[in-house]
Design a protein around this motif. Structure first.
Motif, PDB file in Angstrom:
ATOM      1  N   UNK A 140       0.872  -1.181   0.000  1.00 26.15           N
ATOM      2  CA  UNK A 140       0.000   0.000   0.000  1.00 26.15           C
ATOM      3  C   UNK A 140       0.908   1.229   0.000  1.00 26.15           C
ATOM      4  N   UNK A 141       0.948   1.927  -1.126  1.00 30.77           N
ATOM      5  CA  UNK A 141       1.824   3.092  -1.261  1.00 30.77           C
ATOM      6  C   UNK A 141       1.007   4.359  -1.015  1.00 30.77           C
ATOM      7  N   UNK A 142       1.388   5.115  -0.003  1.00 30.50           N
ATOM      8  CA  UNK A 142       0.748   6.409   0.268  1.00 30.50           C
ATOM      9  C   UNK A 142       1.514   7.475  -0.513  1.00 30.50           C
ATOM     10  N   UNK A 143       0.935   7.916  -1.617  1.00 25.08           N
ATOM     11  CA  UNK A 143       1.629   8.847  -2.508  1.00 25.08           C
ATOM     12  C   UNK A 143       1.105  10.266  -2.282  1.00 25.08           C
ATOM     13  N   UNK A 144       1.885  11.032  -1.498  1.00 28.01           N
ATOM     14  CA  UNK A 144       1.539  12.448  -1.305  1.00 28.01           C
ATOM     15  C   UNK A 144       2.507  13.356  -2.053  1.00 28.01           C
ATOM     16  N   UNK A 145       3.335  12.749  -2.907  1.00 31.69           N
ATOM     17  CA  UNK A 145       4.227  13.478  -3.829  1.00 31.69           C
ATOM     18  C   UNK A 145       5.243  14.364  -3.097  1.00 31.69           C
ATOM     19  N   UNK A 146       5.637  13.935  -1.910  1.00 30.73           N
ATOM     20  CA  UNK A 146       6.608  14.733  -1.157  1.00 30.73           C
ATOM     21  C   UNK A 146       7.223  13.890  -0.052  1.00 30.73           C
ATOM     22  N   UNK A 147       8.343  14.358   0.485  1.00 29.52           N
ATOM     23  CA  UNK A 147       8.887  13.812   1.725  1.00 29.52           C
ATOM     24  C   UNK A 147       8.158  14.523   2.867  1.00 29.52           C
ATOM     25  N   UNK A 148       6.997  13.981   3.230  1.00 30.00           N
ATOM     26  CA  UNK A 148       6.116  14.678   4.169  1.00 30.00           C
ATOM     27  C   UNK A 148       6.752  14.843   5.541  1.00 30.00           C
ATOM     28  N   UNK A 149       7.466  13.799   6.006  1.00 28.17           N
ATOM     29  CA  UNK A 149       8.053  13.875   7.347  1.00 28.17           C
ATOM     30  C   UNK A 149       9.016  15.052   7.448  1.00 28.17           C
ATOM     31  N   UNK A 150       9.795  15.290   6.385  1.00 25.97           N
ATOM     32  CA  UNK A 150      10.762  16.392   6.420  1.00 25.97           C
ATOM     33  C   UNK A 150      10.067  17.746   6.374  1.00 25.97           C
ATOM     34  N   UNK A 151       9.051  17.865   5.511  1.00 20.64           N
ATOM     35  CA  UNK A 151       8.336  19.140   5.431  1.00 20.64           C
ATOM     36  C   UNK A 151       7.598  19.442   6.733  1.00 20.64           C
ATOM     37  N   UNK A 152       7.022  18.408   7.331  1.00 22.17           N
ATOM     38  CA  UNK A 152       6.296  18.618   8.589  1.00 22.17           C
ATOM     39  C   UNK A 152       7.243  18.920   9.749  1.00 22.17           C
ATOM     40  N   UNK A 153       8.472  18.398   9.649  1.00 21.77           N
ATOM     41  CA  UNK A 153       9.444  18.529  10.735  1.00 21.77           C
ATOM     42  C   UNK A 153      10.251  19.834  10.626  1.00 21.77           C
ATOM     43  N   UNK A 154      10.178  20.471   9.463  1.00 25.70           N
ATOM     44  CA  UNK A 154      11.037  21.633   9.196  1.00 25.70           C
ATOM     45  C   UNK A 154      10.915  22.749  10.231  1.00 25.70           C
ATOM     46  N   UNK A 155       9.708  23.085  10.724  1.00 23.13           N
ATOM     47  CA  UNK A 155       9.625  24.187  11.710  1.00 23.13           C
ATOM     48  C   UNK A 155      10.446  23.949  12.975  1.00 23.13           C
ATOM     49  N   UNK A 156      10.668  22.677  13.358  1.00 18.57           N
ATOM     50  CA  UNK A 156      11.480  22.376  14.544  1.00 18.57           C
ATOM     51  C   UNK A 156      12.901  22.891  14.358  1.00 18.57           C
ATOM     52  N   UNK A 157      13.349  22.947  13.084  1.00 12.36           N
ATOM     53  CA  UNK A 157      14.709  23.401  12.795  1.00 12.36           C
ATOM     54  C   UNK A 157      14.736  24.826  12.242  1.00 12.36           C
ATOM     55  N   UNK A 158      13.699  25.598  12.557  1.00 11.95           N
ATOM     56  CA  UNK A 158      13.757  27.024  12.271  1.00 11.95           C
ATOM     57  C   UNK A 158      13.164  27.460  10.952  1.00 11.95           C
ATOM     58  N   UNK A 159      12.569  26.560  10.159  1.00 10.92           N
ATOM     59  CA  UNK A 159      11.940  26.980   8.903  1.00 10.92           C
ATOM     60  C   UNK A 159      10.634  27.721   9.207  1.00 10.92           C
ATOM     61  N   UNK A 160      10.328  28.703   8.376  1.00 10.27           N
ATOM     62  CA  UNK A 160       9.073  29.448   8.529  1.00 10.27           C
ATOM     63  C   UNK A 160       7.897  28.538   8.192  1.00 10.27           C
ATOM     64  N   UNK A 161       6.720  28.837   8.733  1.00  9.56           N
ATOM     65  CA  UNK A 161       5.515  28.041   8.469  1.00  9.56           C
ATOM     66  C   UNK A 161       5.259  28.003   6.965  1.00  9.56           C
TER      67      UNK A 161
END
Length: 533
Positions: A457-478
């Motif tokens: 079962x492939x969940x295709x959201x066309x992105x590395x979701x974990x990294x995009x969701x985790x980015x604010x922890x490392x200072x990225x803007x919303x």
């Protein structure tokens, strides 16, 4: 046990007989030139499972070893092949999976001349992520090295071991190796165990934090009884790689995150924290302040002395989990405690378009059979999975303890093979993110060749979701996307069909229940790509 023949065996004959005596009849490999002599006159009572890349080979062996409970045998090429495999060797080490990893080395007579495709420091390459690494000093010592490797892999804490074998060793004569019985479990220190039992008996509101070691040691039933005896809330430890407690049980308290402050907040009502089969605690980001709530005490039981040594707070007991939990149960006294509040179930979500991950996993839960197992590598959707796809208990769920991608797809192949060997019913459901799947997409080929009962079962959201969701922890803007985290234009139906699998794609939520039913009731392997928001 074989009858020792009077003739002196070759290294190959002694090796094969040793593997038979140890209950190993399957070799996971991707063949290279220096390994070919290992497979001359390949015996009919052995099976060779081909993976199309070395990391896939190790991932398959990992899943197989976890399900069968015995060390799996892996064969790799020298330096470059071991290098390819290192990601999943690292994961096997973190998973505490017993693997005997062999690698072909160039012939001994050529080694002074730095030949093509040799390993210059063969035993150093896989370190520090193997328990032991050896290139035997003599060809005659190869079977003995493999016997030692097996016992080291199987002794707690289990893990991978590595033996480099020169190509010209296999024809040399040696002696038969008689397998020895070696204890695989660590018994708890009775005096320290009594202290843990006393702390548990005296606690007003105990919390149990259960990790991978509970299921790995077959201790789930004992843990359920222990929790019920003490009316203790049971939380899943951060990043647990297996189901640690039945997630529909009234005492299940949910999943602890890998962050210090939220862990303390979640445990604030408890005066005792008993950590079983897990680090105390595994963190993913820097935190501050106390590790447990003020006034609480912590006890940890784990089979790895290294993990026990670095725990920042509390007391540790080194023991195999089934022995320790059973002993704690026997030493328990019943005490009147108020049962904890039952954790609320997630509310159903509608079939909106585009499909949400929550909806797809809700339908997957409704459609799967109770005997099915889940192998997961969709880190961006793990929180949703934990809410929408509850696991039943022992042997129901597998993921990687390392955080290294590329494990899930081949591990699902190994899990399905292991379940076949044990005669277990049900399908293996490989729940994989689109980004994760591309690390080891070649696993589909092996699944197709072996006609295994797996649904990818492939969940295709066309992105590395974990990294995009985790980015604010490392200072990225919303809303700011880190570079290289979009994945447009991947076609998993074509990728699957190109390796021999039937496959389908679903982007309309109204079609999902029927398409999932077809994919989960197929004879052999199927892939279903779910296009999600």
């Amino acid at each position: 046990m074989h009858n020792h023949s009077k003739h002196l065996p070759t290294v190959r004959e002694a090796f094969l007989q040793l593997m038979r005596d140890l209950g190993i009849d399957t070799i996971f490999g991707n063949p290279g030139s220096t390994e070919l002599p290992m497979f001359r006159d390949f015996p009919q009572d052995f099976r060779y499972v081909l993976g199309l890349q070395e990391s896939v080979v190790v991932g398959m062996a990992d899943g197989y070893a976890q399900v069968t409970g015995n060390a799996a045998l892996v064969n790799l090429h020298s330096a470059a092949g071991v290098g390819h495999a290192m990601g999943n060797i690292f994961t096997a080490f973190k998973n505490q999976t017993p693997l005997i990893i062999t690698a072909g080395q160039q012939a001994r007579s050529m080694l002074p001349f730095d030949p093509f495709l040799f390993a210059a420091q063969s035993t150093e390459l896989p370190k520090p992520y193997v328990k032991w690494a050896c290139e035997p000093a003599r060809a005659e010592d190869v079977p003995l090295a493999l016997a030692r490797a097996y016992h080291m892999a199987m002794q707690a804490p289990c893990g991978p071991v590595f033996v480099s074998i020169p190509a010209d060793d296999w024809e040399k004569t040696t002696d038969w190796v008689v397998p020895r019985k070696v204890s695989r479990s660590i018994a708890p220190d009775p005096e320290v165990l009594q202290q843990v039992a006393q702390a548990l008996n005296n606690a007003q509101n105990p919390a149990i934090v259960a990790g991978t070691g509970v299921d790995r040691d077959g201790a789930m039933d004992w843990l359920v009884q222990l929790a019920e005896t003490h009316q203790a809330t049971v939380y899943t430890a951060p990043m647990s790689a297996r189901c640690s407690f039945p997630e529909g049980h009234r005492l299940f308290g949910g999943f602890l995150p890998a962050m210090r402050e939220p862990i303390v907040q979640r445990l604030q009502d408890h005066d005792l924290v008993l950590v079983l089969g897990a680090p105390a605690f595994l963190y993913h980001v820097e935190g501050h302040g106390p590790h447990i709530p003020p006034g609480a005490t912590l006890w940890q039981i784990v089979d790895d002395p290294q993990i026990a040594a670095w725990a920042p707070i509390g007391n540790s007991l080194v023991s195999s989990l089934h022995l320790a939990i059973k002993a704690l149960l026997e030493a328990s006294t019943t005490k009147k405690r108020v049962p904890p509040a039952v954790r609320p179930r997630a509310e159903p979500v509608p079939a909106d378009s585009p499909m949400s991950v929550a909806y797809t996993l809700q339908v997957l839960h409704e459609t799967r059979h109770e005997d099915d197992v889940v192998v997961e590598e969709a880190p961006g959707s793990r929180g949703v999975m934990q809410a929408r796809l509850p696991m039943a208990g022992a042997d129901s769920f597998y993921t990687m303890a390392s955080g290294g991608l590329g494990f899930g797809m081949p591990a699902a192949v190994g899990v399905a093979l292991g379940r076949q060997k044990r005669g277990l019913k049900g399908r293996t459901i490989a729940l994989i993110g689109d980004g994760s799947s591309m690390y080891s997409i070649q696993a589909l080929y092996t699944a197709a060749q072996l006609a295994l009962p797996i649904t990818f079962v492939i969940l295709n959201n066309r992105r590395y979701a974990a990294l995009q969701d985790f980015a604010p922890v490392f200072g990225f803007a919303a809303g700011e996307k880190p570079a290289g985290t979009d994945l447009p234009n991947l076609d998993f139906v074509l990728l699957a069909k190109g390796q021999g699998l039937q496959a389908s794609r679903v982007d309309n939520p109204l079609n999902l229940p029927e398409e999932l039913r077809i994919a989960l009731h197929a004879e052999g392997p199927r892939l279903i790509e779910l296009v999600v928001a």
